[in-house]
Design an enzyme around this catalytic site. Sequence first.
Site, PDB file in Angstrom:
ATOM      1  N   LYS A  94      33.502  49.388  32.413  1.00 41.36           N
ATOM      2  CA  LYS A  94      32.682  48.214  32.727  1.00 41.36           C
ATOM      3  C   LYS A  94      32.640  48.001  34.235  1.00 41.36           C
ATOM      4  CE  LYS A  94      34.619  43.967  32.561  1.00 41.36           C
ATOM      5  NZ  LYS A  94      34.324  43.216  33.800  1.00 41.36           N
ATOM      6  N   ASN A  95      33.822  48.042  34.859  1.00 37.83           N
ATOM      7  CA  ASN A  95      33.913  47.706  36.274  1.00 37.83           C
ATOM      8  C   ASN A  95      33.331  48.777  37.188  1.00 37.83           C
ATOM      9  OD1 ASN A  95      34.985  45.293  35.625  1.00 37.83           O
ATOM     10  ND2 ASN A  95      37.084  45.761  36.265  1.00 37.83           N
ATOM     11  N   ASP A 143      35.101  35.104  35.383  1.00 36.76           N
ATOM     12  CA  ASP A 143      36.334  34.901  34.625  1.00 36.76           C
ATOM     13  C   ASP A 143      37.144  33.740  35.190  1.00 36.76           C
ATOM     14  OD1 ASP A 143      35.874  36.992  33.011  1.00 36.76           O
ATOM     15  OD2 ASP A 143      37.392  38.309  33.888  1.00 36.76           O
ATOM     16  N   ARG A 146      30.383  37.711  37.378  1.00 38.68           N
ATOM     17  CA  ARG A 146      30.878  37.765  38.743  1.00 38.68           C
ATOM     18  C   ARG A 146      30.526  39.077  39.442  1.00 38.68           C
ATOM     19  NH1 ARG A 146      34.581  36.062  42.638  1.00 38.68           N
ATOM     20  NH2 ARG A 146      35.038  37.973  43.744  1.00 38.68           N
ATOM     21  N   ASP A 169      44.749  43.837  35.366  1.00 41.33           N
ATOM     22  CA  ASP A 169      43.997  43.712  34.117  1.00 41.33           C
ATOM     23  C   ASP A 169      44.824  44.123  32.894  1.00 41.33           C
ATOM     24  OD1 ASP A 169      41.932  42.849  35.656  1.00 41.33           O
ATOM     25  OD2 ASP A 169      40.630  44.565  35.344  1.00 41.33           O
TER      26      ASP A 169
HETATM   27  C1  UD1 Z   1      37.991  43.563  40.427  1.00 43.03           C
HETATM   28  C2  UD1 Z   1      37.827  43.688  38.921  1.00 43.03           C
HETATM   29  C3  UD1 Z   1      38.886  42.873  38.194  1.00 43.03           C
HETATM   30  C4  UD1 Z   1      40.273  43.251  38.677  1.00 43.03           C
HETATM   31  C5  UD1 Z   1      40.340  43.166  40.192  1.00 43.03           C
HETATM   32  C6  UD1 Z   1      41.665  43.650  40.760  1.00 43.03           C
HETATM   33  C7  UD1 Z   1      35.431  43.935  38.661  1.00 43.03           C
HETATM   34  C8  UD1 Z   1      34.168  43.347  38.151  1.00 43.03           C
HETATM   35  N1  UD1 Z   1      36.515  43.174  38.542  1.00 43.03           N
HETATM   36  O1  UD1 Z   1      37.763  42.198  40.761  1.00 43.03           O
HETATM   37  O2  UD1 Z   1      38.763  43.131  36.787  1.00 43.03           O
HETATM   38  O3  UD1 Z   1      41.204  42.376  38.104  1.00 43.03           O
HETATM   39  O4  UD1 Z   1      39.301  43.976  40.785  1.00 43.03           O
HETATM   40  O5  UD1 Z   1      41.937  44.934  40.351  1.00 43.03           O
HETATM   41  O6  UD1 Z   1      35.485  45.053  39.123  1.00 43.03           O
HETATM   42  N2  UD1 Z   1      40.069  38.250  47.715  1.00 43.03           N
HETATM   43  C9  UD1 Z   1      39.942  37.433  48.797  1.00 43.03           C
HETATM   44  N3  UD1 Z   1      38.821  37.530  49.560  1.00 43.03           N
HETATM   45  C10 UD1 Z   1      37.833  38.399  49.304  1.00 43.03           C
HETATM   46  C11 UD1 Z   1      37.952  39.238  48.176  1.00 43.03           C
HETATM   47  C12 UD1 Z   1      39.087  39.138  47.405  1.00 43.03           C
HETATM   48  O7  UD1 Z   1      40.815  36.616  49.082  1.00 43.03           O
HETATM   49  O8  UD1 Z   1      36.828  38.453  50.056  1.00 43.03           O
HETATM   50  C13 UD1 Z   1      41.289  38.132  46.873  1.00 43.03           C
HETATM   51  C14 UD1 Z   1      40.970  37.565  45.522  1.00 43.03           C
HETATM   52  O9  UD1 Z   1      41.024  36.154  45.565  1.00 43.03           O
HETATM   53  C15 UD1 Z   1      42.067  38.142  44.669  1.00 43.03           C
HETATM   54  C16 UD1 Z   1      42.370  39.497  45.303  1.00 43.03           C
HETATM   55  O10 UD1 Z   1      41.783  39.440  46.601  1.00 43.03           O
HETATM   56  O11 UD1 Z   1      43.230  37.336  44.751  1.00 43.03           O
HETATM   57  C17 UD1 Z   1      41.824  40.685  44.529  1.00 43.03           C
HETATM   58  O12 UD1 Z   1      40.440  40.596  44.432  1.00 43.03           O
HETATM   59  P1  UD1 Z   1      39.471  41.869  44.336  1.00 43.03           P
HETATM   60  O13 UD1 Z   1      40.278  43.128  44.501  1.00 43.03           O
HETATM   61  O14 UD1 Z   1      38.328  41.645  45.255  1.00 43.03           O
HETATM   62  O15 UD1 Z   1      38.995  41.804  42.848  1.00 43.03           O
HETATM   63  P2  UD1 Z   1      37.532  41.768  42.290  1.00 43.03           P
HETATM   64  O16 UD1 Z   1      36.697  42.806  42.965  1.00 43.03           O
HETATM   65  O17 UD1 Z   1      37.039  40.378  42.282  1.00 43.03           O
END
Ligand code: UD1
Length: 427
Positions: free
Chosen positions: A23-24, A119, A95, A309
Amino acid sequence: MRERFRVVGGGRLTGEARVVGAKNSALKLMAVALLAPGVTTLTNVPEIADVVIMAELLRRLGVAVEHDPVHGVVRLDVPQTLGHRADYELVRALRASISVLGPLVARVGEADVAVPGGDAIGSRGLDLHAAGLEALGATVHVTHGYLVAKAPQGLSGADIRLDFPSVGATENVLTASVLASGRTTIENVAREPEIVDIAEMLVEMGARVQGAGTSRLVVDGVDALTPTTHRVVPDRIAAGTWAFVAATTRGSIEVVGGVAEHLGAPLAALRAAGCRVEPTERGFRVSAGPHRPRAFDVATLPYPGFPTDLQPFALTYNAVAQGSAMVTENLFEARFRTVQELARLGADAQIDGHHVMTHGVPLLSGAPVESSDIRSGAALVLAGLVAEGETLVSGVHHIDRGYPRFEQALCALGADVQREPDDDWFD
Ligand code: UD1
């Protein structure tokens, strides 16, 4: 209509479970297609609602999307001239919509993307996405709930360092940089197999990207990309889910299509706890030992660490394993919703900040529970499988977002799980 799963606990699950594309990755690759006018085709796409939402979002940008869910094929005909607005109505439902940001700024020079909901798993900022685009020469600001990025003169290569290896920020900065002028280096990037998948597709489209799978990406901008046909990487989180289903129910499951190398940390932990993990011709097999499995400590980390996850499954496993263990969540702050529901099923688990301490009990006790996101929902179904009596898991629409026909896959392994209307739900 709301649905729930009626799960009757007991029994070891044995047999095979099939894993398709992630999915991701699939959702992000659909956004990557925006980078090249013409027809891009994705195969091995999972049959989940999120793909339908992403398809709608791309249609509103002008893309003609044909989706064959049964065969897992998405065909995207991307026009020369694209729209640049991703509406809140769709972004709040998905998202991953934020992944159109990088491709739109690169192709159109402008993107208005609603700040997502998604989520219920902690606050997730977009500061790293914004800082990366600004370093490439875009102006970025948030107005009326939209992140507005503009680069009317095009983007220029830059040396960028992410403060944290965010998956989403890595993707957006990478996809923005492929059409930028000159060289971009991005340090401290995420190394997930889904990032490698995106980089591979970009290279197939003519992009010049090196270093995918390491913490440093080097991108040499090109003038234009061409469409491609690409097979989505197998879903490591779905594969890991089946590994935990085998270990927790003390069964034996062949994960067909699963890639064991993408699950280094979780499979090593299960092995150390007494499970057998062996490669097969079609994937890998996880078999529990004859005795009650041992609980183990888990600390979630960016890849190749233990995936956040899979954390709800580790909690469920520990809830019925022998001994005490600590699960530490390092990525998302509020991702312990499984715990209060597990407690309803008789688990002995206490939250302390970003840690959860469990003392394993031999058997849980069936009760109604509520799933709040994809993974906690699936983990609660697993908990129901090791609970005495009947467990009703409501909020099945969350589970459907990550696990196509989850109940059928479980029943094929010998489980008793039925989908039914959620009569107790009051809208
Ligand atoms: C993706 C996955 C999600 C998984 C996560 C971590 C998708 C759709 N989702 O989410 O299932 O749990 O990776 O493996 O692919 N953060 C910031 N600032 C930013 C970006 C992120 O502070 O600009 C923080 C977030 O708040 C969070 C952490 O970084 O605490 C991880 O986020 P990120 O790796 O970006 O996860 P997603 O891409 O949202």
